[in-house]
Motif scaffolding. Structure first.
Motif, PDB file in Angstrom:
ATOM      1  N   SER A  52       0.835  -1.209   0.000  1.00  0.00           N
ATOM      2  CA  SER A  52       0.000   0.000   0.000  1.00  0.00           C
ATOM      3  C   SER A  52       0.863   1.250   0.000  1.00  0.00           C
ATOM      4  N   GLN A  96      -7.536   0.397  -0.086  1.00  0.00           N
ATOM      5  CA  GLN A  96      -7.740  -0.905   0.548  1.00  0.00           C
ATOM      6  C   GLN A  96      -8.965  -0.866   1.455  1.00  0.00           C
ATOM      7  N   ASP A 174      -5.851  -1.442  -4.802  1.00  0.00           N
ATOM      8  CA  ASP A 174      -5.344  -2.045  -3.570  1.00  0.00           C
ATOM      9  C   ASP A 174      -6.331  -3.125  -3.131  1.00  0.00           C
TER      10      ASP A 174
HETATM   11 MG   LIG Z   1      -2.168  -2.782   2.163  1.00  0.00          MG
END
Ligand SMILES: [Mg+2]
Ligand SMILES: Nc1ncnc2c1ncn2[C@@H]1O[C@H](COP(=O)(O)OP(=O)(O)OP(=O)(O)O)[C@@H](O)[C@H]1O
Lengths: 250, 255
Positions: A52, A96, A174
């Motif tokens: 990330s 995410q 993500d």
């Molecule tokens: Mg991540």
């Protein structure tokens, strides 16, 4: 109007010697990656490996300690605020955590990226774009709901629709299929593939989902200890005898 | 270690000032988020209306009832409306209303921005090409700066009505006579400083709530802390501004 792109052979994203640490915790160390136009790169790595962080550096949400990130040929960390904004308009980013705006309805969430002042869309035009994006993820009926009324997987799909609404040239996903059932996960993987073909977009896809990686990837990168440990197609890597690579394909 | 608290206090004060300076730098550049500003005005004003009006009425009533015996003892009962109204409008109502707003508005801004921060919604705005500082902070601070004075003026008015009821408990007095007595003493020179003071109250409440929310860290735990410290700091700052305002007014002889 579609603009004529000049990156057809060059790298649309070019990362050289990227280094990023938080205090003593060195997350990325000499990471290199090139992504060409129309290419899907899947990044695989353990939880906490810095996946990330990597894509946040690409859009300038985090600034690297050293190394260079070039997007559309421009060094991201040197862009002025306005230029960064222009660059970001061509980049889709799926968080995410989805990062849907709780206080807004699904419609307002999708309209938000269209607020950029240089996008002069008419009212109907915006409505059409929103509807099209929602139909793509199969959630047209949720248009007037608030994110709190949606299931986890639905939120993910709405976030995906919001990411794709500006028809970006680069898309950073993500974990697009985490929290989805295998059937929907497959649908989303196919949607990613379709988007790649339709807009000739370049994507970086972070995923633990082998199915998704298999369907979408042109190239897989394995991120270990902050560097690009291995790179290759799905077939190459899944047949690898290296232990650190193998563990991801069991 | 001994000076850790002092150091923290100074750092925090410096950061809040820096945040306020950023507000002035970014707030006056286009593009203006007018629709969001109106929405925040509505949120802040509308949701605070019931509690602010009720407490205004009660303050007027209670201060009048409690002042009555003392004034009766000195035989100055007939001055009750004018004395009570001046102290209500100059000091009591603005400060109490500002404290209520610090609790209500400060905590809601702190918690809202805090949770947006920890769920990456603020980052998401940034990559969506909207300046989150302008969209979230500038609109809320401006809305608080505008709405807190309006709420205070409203509360002032209602507290005077409360005072009228309070006076009527012990003696019968027509509203006309009451108003006459009040406005003999209460002048524009009493209202203006309290409105100016209220602008600063509103600004401080907005800035501190936004500062705390916008800089939230450590996940959901941080959201609670942000809301909590927004209330604590803005409560303190309301008293501090009140102190400064009293000094300035004293120097200028307008209060
Ligand atoms: Mg991540
Ligand atoms: N804002 C931050 N402050 C401090 N450390 C951070 C921050 N963001 C990430 N890290 C650290 O960077 C490392 C990588 O985090 P990152 O979120 O990139 O992991 P990830 O590879 O995406 O993992 P996952 O698959 O679980 O999402 C972690 O060790 C984390 O502690």
């Amino acid at each position: 109007m579609e603009e004529v792109t000049t990156y057809s052979t060059d790298n649309i994203i070019e990362i050289i010697g990227l280094k990023k640490s938080f205090g003593k915790n060195c997350v990325l160390n000499n990471f290199n990656l090139n992504v060409k136009q129309g290419e899907n790169v899947v990044v695989i790595g353990k939880s906490g490996a810095g996946k990330s962080v990597l894509i946040k550096c690409i859009v300038g949400l985090m600034v690297q300690d050293s190394g260079s990130i070039k997007v559309f040929g421009d060094e991201v960390s040197k862009l002025s605020h306005d230029d960064l904004d222009v660059m970001r308009a061509k980049v889709g980013f799926l968080f995410q955590s989805n990062a849907l705006y709780d206080s807004m309805t699904v419609r307002e969430n999708l309209e938000f990226p269209l607020r950029r002042h240089w996008i002069k869309s008419t009212k109907e035009n915006i409505g059409d774009l929103v509807m099209e994006a929602l139909t793509n993820v199969g959630l047209a009926e949720t248009i007037n709901m608030k994110p709190a009324e949606l299931s986890g997987g639905m939120k993910k799909r709405i976030a995906l629709a919001r990411t794709l609404i500006l028809k970006p040239k680069i898309i950073l996903y993500d974990e697009p299929t985490s929290g989805l059932d295998p059937v929907t996960g497959k649908e989303i993987s196919k949607l990613i593939l379709e988007v790649q073909k339709k807009y000739n977009a370049a994507s970086i896809i972070i995923s633990h989902d082998l199915n998704c990686a298999k369907i979408t990837s042109n190239k897989i990168v394995i991120l270990v200890d902050g560097t690009c440990y291995a790179m290759g197609t799905y077939q190459e890597l899944s047949a690898s005898s290296d232990k650190k690579v193998n563990q991801f394909f069991d | 270690m001994k000076y850790a608290a002092l150091k923290f206090f100074l750092l925090e004060t410096g950061n809040i000032f820096r945040f306020a300076i950023r507000f002035f730098k970014e707030g006056f550049k286009p593009r203006y988020e007018f629709a969001e500003f109106l929405k925040q005005c509505y949120n802040i004003g509308n949701t605070s209306l019931p509690i602010v009006t009720t407490t205004g009425l009660i303050m007027g009533l209670v201060i009048t009832i409690q002042s009555h015996p003392a004034m009766e003892a000195f035989g100055t009962e007939s001055w009750l409306p004018s004395i009570v109204s001046v102290s209500l409008v100059r000091e009591i109502v603005p400060v109490i209303t500002a404290l209520i707003c610090a609790g209500k508005i400060g905590s809601s801004i702190g918690a809202e921005l805090g949770s947006m921060k920890v769920t990456e919604q603020i980052d998401s705005m940034e990559v969506s090409g909207t300046n989150p500082f302008k969209y979230l902070v500038v609109t809320r601070v401006l809305a608080a700066t505008l709405m807190v004075p309006l709420l205070i003026v409203l509360s002032d008015t209602i507290s005077l009505y409360g005072a009228f009821i309070g006076v009527n408990i012990n003696q019968i007095i027509s509203f006309h006579l009451f108003a006459n007595q009040v406005f003999q003493k209460l002048s524009f020179g009493d209202v203006l400083p309290s409105v100016i003071k209220a602008l600063f109250f509103g600004f401080a409440i907005g800035i501190i709530g936004c500062y705390k929310g916008y800089n939230t860290q450590n996940g959901t735990e941080g959201v609670g802390k942000a809301a909590n410290s927004a209330v604590v700091i803005s409560t303190f700052v309301v008293f501090f501004i009140d102190l400064i305002a009293a000094q300035i007014a004293d120097i200028l002889h307008i209060l």
